[in-house]
Motif scaffolding. Sequence first.
Motif, PDB file in Angstrom:
ATOM      1  N   THR A   1       6.260  -1.237 -13.783  1.00 41.16           N
ATOM      2  CA  THR A   1       5.220  -1.813 -12.926  1.00 41.16           C
ATOM      3  C   THR A   1       5.573  -1.683 -11.446  1.00 41.16           C
ATOM      4  OG1 THR A   1       6.221  -3.991 -13.166  1.00 41.16           O
ATOM      5  CG2 THR A   1       4.412  -3.426 -14.654  1.00 41.16           C
ATOM      6  N   ALA A   2       6.849  -1.757 -11.115  1.00 41.68           N
ATOM      7  CA  ALA A   2       7.230  -1.619  -9.701  1.00 41.68           C
ATOM      8  C   ALA A   2       6.945  -0.202  -9.208  1.00 41.68           C
ATOM      9  CB  ALA A   2       8.700  -1.954  -9.510  1.00 41.68           C
ATOM     10  N   GLY A   3       7.215   0.775 -10.035  1.00 37.51           N
ATOM     11  CA  GLY A   3       6.964   2.162  -9.653  1.00 37.51           C
ATOM     12  C   GLY A   3       5.482   2.448  -9.471  1.00 37.51           C
ATOM     13  N   ILE A   4       4.664   1.934 -10.397  1.00 41.22           N
ATOM     14  CA  ILE A   4       3.230   2.187 -10.282  1.00 41.22           C
ATOM     15  C   ILE A   4       2.650   1.415  -9.102  1.00 41.22           C
ATOM     16  CG2 ILE A   4       2.402   0.401 -11.845  1.00 41.22           C
ATOM     17  CD1 ILE A   4       1.036   3.944 -11.574  1.00 41.22           C
ATOM     18  N   ARG A   5       3.165   0.230  -8.811  1.00 35.81           N
ATOM     19  CA  ARG A   5       2.691  -0.518  -7.641  1.00 35.81           C
ATOM     20  C   ARG A   5       3.031   0.211  -6.353  1.00 35.81           C
ATOM     21  NH1 ARG A   5       4.480  -6.576  -9.308  1.00 35.81           N
ATOM     22  NH2 ARG A   5       2.842  -6.921 -10.858  1.00 35.81           N
ATOM     23  N   MET A   6       4.218   0.763  -6.281  1.00 36.23           N
ATOM     24  CA  MET A   6       4.606   1.488  -5.076  1.00 36.23           C
ATOM     25  C   MET A   6       3.768   2.763  -4.926  1.00 36.23           C
ATOM     26  SD  MET A   6       8.360   2.509  -3.626  1.00 36.23           S
ATOM     27  CE  MET A   6       8.857   3.482  -5.008  1.00 36.23           C
ATOM     28  N   ALA A   7       3.578   3.496  -6.019  1.00 35.50           N
ATOM     29  CA  ALA A   7       2.758   4.705  -5.955  1.00 35.50           C
ATOM     30  C   ALA A   7       1.309   4.361  -5.601  1.00 35.50           C
ATOM     31  CB  ALA A   7       2.816   5.447  -7.288  1.00 35.50           C
ATOM     32  N   LEU A   8       0.810   3.262  -6.153  1.00 39.08           N
ATOM     33  CA  LEU A   8      -0.558   2.857  -5.855  1.00 39.08           C
ATOM     34  C   LEU A   8      -0.704   2.405  -4.406  1.00 39.08           C
ATOM     35  CD1 LEU A   8      -3.368   2.495  -7.028  1.00 39.08           C
ATOM     36  CD2 LEU A   8      -2.726   0.167  -7.666  1.00 39.08           C
ATOM     37  N   SER A   9       0.309   1.749  -3.865  1.00 37.10           N
ATOM     38  CA  SER A   9       0.234   1.337  -2.462  1.00 37.10           C
ATOM     39  C   SER A   9       0.283   2.545  -1.534  1.00 37.10           C
ATOM     40  CB  SER A   9       1.348   0.349  -2.126  1.00 37.10           C
ATOM     41  OG  SER A   9       2.607   0.969  -2.226  1.00 37.10           O
ATOM     42  N   PHE A  10       1.139   3.532  -1.833  1.00 36.53           N
ATOM     43  CA  PHE A  10       1.153   4.761  -1.029  1.00 36.53           C
ATOM     44  C   PHE A  10      -0.178   5.501  -1.134  1.00 36.53           C
ATOM     45  CE2 PHE A  10       5.995   5.019  -1.397  1.00 36.53           C
ATOM     46  CZ  PHE A  10       6.167   4.466  -0.146  1.00 36.53           C
ATOM     47  N   TRP A  11      -0.730   5.531  -2.346  1.00 40.96           N
ATOM     48  CA  TRP A  11      -1.993   6.207  -2.549  1.00 40.96           C
ATOM     49  C   TRP A  11      -3.110   5.520  -1.768  1.00 40.96           C
ATOM     50  CZ3 TRP A  11      -6.766   5.186  -4.845  1.00 40.96           C
ATOM     51  CH2 TRP A  11      -7.533   6.310  -5.140  1.00 40.96           C
ATOM     52  N   SER A  12      -3.134   4.185  -1.813  1.00 43.71           N
ATOM     53  CA  SER A  12      -4.158   3.426  -1.083  1.00 43.71           C
ATOM     54  C   SER A  12      -4.035   3.641   0.417  1.00 43.71           C
ATOM     55  CB  SER A  12      -4.047   1.934  -1.398  1.00 43.71           C
ATOM     56  OG  SER A  12      -4.195   1.706  -2.761  1.00 43.71           O
ATOM     57  N   LEU A  13      -2.810   3.641   0.914  1.00 45.83           N
ATOM     58  CA  LEU A  13      -2.582   3.879   2.340  1.00 45.83           C
ATOM     59  C   LEU A  13      -3.056   5.276   2.739  1.00 45.83           C
ATOM     60  CD1 LEU A  13      -1.279   2.722   4.945  1.00 45.83           C
ATOM     61  CD2 LEU A  13       0.808   3.879   4.230  1.00 45.83           C
ATOM     62  N   THR A  14      -2.832   6.246   1.885  1.00 51.66           N
ATOM     63  CA  THR A  14      -3.260   7.608   2.174  1.00 51.66           C
ATOM     64  C   THR A  14      -4.775   7.735   2.140  1.00 51.66           C
ATOM     65  OG1 THR A  14      -1.219   8.365   1.133  1.00 51.66           O
ATOM     66  CG2 THR A  14      -2.878  10.017   1.557  1.00 51.66           C
ATOM     67  N   VAL A  15      -5.433   7.038   1.220  1.00 51.05           N
ATOM     68  CA  VAL A  15      -6.895   7.059   1.164  1.00 51.05           C
ATOM     69  C   VAL A  15      -7.488   6.443   2.432  1.00 51.05           C
ATOM     70  CG1 VAL A  15      -8.907   6.063  -0.005  1.00 51.05           C
ATOM     71  CG2 VAL A  15      -7.101   7.128  -1.340  1.00 51.05           C
ATOM     72  N   VAL A  16      -6.892   5.341   2.881  1.00 56.19           N
ATOM     73  CA  VAL A  16      -7.377   4.700   4.109  1.00 56.19           C
ATOM     74  C   VAL A  16      -7.165   5.615   5.314  1.00 56.19           C
ATOM     75  CG1 VAL A  16      -6.947   2.774   5.685  1.00 56.19           C
ATOM     76  CG2 VAL A  16      -7.150   2.358   3.246  1.00 56.19           C
TER      77      VAL A  16
END
Length: 114
Positions: free
Chosen positions: A63-78
């Motif tokens: 879950t920590a890995g997917i949260r970090m990847a999802l946060s990077f992905w969200s930041l990149t989308v923004v």
Amino acid sequence: MSGVIQIDLSAHGQTAGPPLADVLNAQFRVEAWTKRSTLAARALILISFPMAYLLFVGAANRTAGIRMALSFWSLTVVSLATCALAAARARRRLTRLLAEGGGRVIGASPDAAG
């Protein structure tokens, strides 16, 4: 929007339209924001692969890995959305300045018309 800008200064004189420096600055901003938008789109593609891999292999234990990847992905989308909006705004400003001065862009690439 790479192309040659044509401004008719002989018919109107320099005072009729916007100063040439404003037009060139607007064109530079369009090109800079378009490059940033392209870079953000490539980063989004690059970040999507690890996130998709973590989801594919079952990220229930990671879950920590997917949260970090999802946060990077969200930041990149923004950042991609921000760059695209800024590029569109700069492109509208350049179009307005060219319309005021009786200018046009010659030989723009079709992918930059977006």
